[in-house]
Design a protein around this motif. Sequence first.
Motif, mmCIF file in Angstrom:
data_model
loop_
_atom_site.group_PDB
_atom_site.id
_atom_site.type_symbol
_atom_site.label_atom_id
_atom_site.label_comp_id
_atom_site.label_asym_id
_atom_site.label_seq_id
_atom_site.Cartn_x
_atom_site.Cartn_y
_atom_site.Cartn_z
ATOM 1 N N ALA A 97 6.907 13.223 -1.742
ATOM 2 C CA ALA A 97 6.819 11.930 -2.433
ATOM 3 C C ALA A 97 5.574 11.159 -2.000
ATOM 4 C CB ALA A 97 8.072 11.110 -2.155
ATOM 5 N N ILE A 98 5.273 11.181 -0.699
ATOM 6 C CA ILE A 98 4.114 10.452 -0.191
ATOM 7 C C ILE A 98 2.816 11.072 -0.708
ATOM 8 C CG2 ILE A 98 2.782 9.976 1.919
ATOM 9 C CD1 ILE A 98 5.517 9.653 3.347
ATOM 10 N N GLY A 99 2.775 12.399 -0.790
ATOM 11 C CA GLY A 99 1.576 13.060 -1.296
ATOM 12 C C GLY A 99 1.396 12.901 -2.791
ATOM 13 N N GLY A 100 2.484 12.986 -3.552
ATOM 14 C CA GLY A 100 2.379 12.972 -5.006
ATOM 15 C C GLY A 100 2.434 11.606 -5.647
ATOM 16 N N GLY A 101 3.194 10.682 -5.043
ATOM 17 C CA GLY A 101 3.379 9.359 -5.635
ATOM 18 C C GLY A 101 2.084 8.619 -5.934
ATOM 19 N N PRO A 102 1.158 8.526 -4.977
ATOM 20 C CA PRO A 102 -0.092 7.808 -5.258
ATOM 21 C C PRO A 102 -0.898 8.407 -6.409
ATOM 22 C CG PRO A 102 0.207 8.050 -2.895
ATOM 23 C CD PRO A 102 1.274 8.878 -3.548
ATOM 24 N N LEU A 103 -0.829 9.721 -6.593
ATOM 25 C CA LEU A 103 -1.555 10.338 -7.704
ATOM 26 C C LEU A 103 -0.953 9.960 -9.055
ATOM 27 C CD1 LEU A 103 -2.515 13.939 -6.567
ATOM 28 C CD2 LEU A 103 -4.040 12.168 -7.407
ATOM 29 N N VAL A 104 0.363 9.849 -9.103
ATOM 30 C CA VAL A 104 1.006 9.415 -10.342
ATOM 31 C C VAL A 104 0.567 7.993 -10.680
ATOM 32 C CG1 VAL A 104 3.220 8.889 -11.427
ATOM 33 C CG2 VAL A 104 2.974 10.960 -10.038
ATOM 34 N N LEU A 105 0.518 7.129 -9.668
ATOM 35 C CA LEU A 105 0.053 5.757 -9.883
ATOM 36 C C LEU A 105 -1.407 5.740 -10.336
ATOM 37 C CD1 LEU A 105 1.653 3.971 -6.786
ATOM 38 C CD2 LEU A 105 2.428 3.897 -9.160
ATOM 39 N N ALA A 106 -2.227 6.589 -9.720
ATOM 40 C CA ALA A 106 -3.641 6.657 -10.096
ATOM 41 C C ALA A 106 -3.794 7.124 -11.539
ATOM 42 C CB ALA A 106 -4.377 7.599 -9.151
ATOM 43 N N ALA A 107 -3.020 8.141 -11.933
ATOM 44 C CA ALA A 107 -3.089 8.642 -13.308
ATOM 45 C C ALA A 107 -2.645 7.567 -14.297
ATOM 46 C CB ALA A 107 -2.215 9.889 -13.455
ATOM 47 N N ALA A 108 -1.626 6.793 -13.936
ATOM 48 C CA ALA A 108 -1.164 5.706 -14.801
ATOM 49 C C ALA A 108 -2.255 4.657 -14.968
ATOM 50 C CB ALA A 108 0.100 5.084 -14.216
ATOM 51 N N ALA A 109 -2.957 4.341 -13.880
ATOM 52 C CA ALA A 109 -4.039 3.356 -13.953
ATOM 53 C C ALA A 109 -5.170 3.861 -14.848
ATOM 54 C CB ALA A 109 -4.560 3.045 -12.551
ATOM 55 N N LEU A 110 -5.525 5.148 -14.714
ATOM 56 C CA LEU A 110 -6.573 5.713 -15.557
ATOM 57 C C LEU A 110 -6.153 5.716 -17.030
ATOM 58 C CD1 LEU A 110 -7.801 8.755 -13.424
ATOM 59 C CD2 LEU A 110 -8.953 6.554 -13.756
ATOM 60 N N ALA A 111 -4.878 6.009 -17.276
ATOM 61 C CA ALA A 111 -4.389 6.013 -18.653
ATOM 62 C C ALA A 111 -4.449 4.614 -19.252
ATOM 63 C CB ALA A 111 -2.967 6.557 -18.694
#
Length: 300
Positions: A97-111
């Motif tokens: 969760a710690i490794g993947g969660g920030p990337l999901v947030l980053a992808a949402a911001a880029l979208a």
Amino acid sequence: MVRSVFVGGDGRLRAGWRILLFLLLFAALLFAFTPLAGLYARTARGANGLAAQGIATLSAALGAGWLSLAWLERRRPGALGFAWTSSTAREMVAGLAIGGGPLVLAAAALALAGWLEYRPDAGSAGAYVAALLGGLVALGLPAAAEEALFRGYPFQVLVEALGPVVATVALSAAFALAHAGNPGANAFALVNIFLAGVLLSVAYLRTRSLWFATAVHLGWNWTMASVLDLPVSGLEILDTPLYEPVVGGPDWVTGGGFGPEAGLVGTMGFALALAAVMQLKFLREAPEMQALRPLVDGRP
């Protein structure tokens, strides 16, 4: 004079000689294991070929680490960090969760900024699930191998000898340099990968668990490659069915062809993950691990 050059005041080989012996053992074992993995890798592509390479490197790193612990430190193999404890399952879930969660947030911001969108691609629901599960295995083996190598015996010897700050900087720099030859690697990418090394070093130091560090590492790579279908450190390793990403915007933000690790989104992701590792109260050394006497626990 011989004693002062090779042996310290505690009667053990000095840290530099112990690390050199580990590296020689690692090189010898990798030389032995790589052809075996290569027999399979030559007929395998993509995820299977990656897994074969990961098995060879992991086997060599674990073998060298365990032998070094037994011969030079008189400690059991579990002291390296892969002992299964009462905290391991929780560490692995938290790490993913710690490794993947920030990337999901980053992808949402880029979208939201209009710099990342997904278009339909061929595939089925079954193929999609199989790709995600296969990605966990294919990416998990190299992640464990890199943790055994960069947060394993050499790192732990340096922590014991010179302290966690020096060890973290030295091995994080080595971790970044190991990726310098990847396609599209630039200064921004290497700085971010150095930050990744700091994150993973702190993950190990908080828990003494290479399971946890591997889970953080895997959570990042798997979310990036399998879930988001983006390049990992410049490599298009996996192809996820059903959708295909289209990345726009400035490369210094998105990372461009190298993937998020070469952009500001990668920096922010690593910073968020590091904050989580440092702040979560339940992340601590398990009693079973403490009983194994990891080298880093011997730091004065």
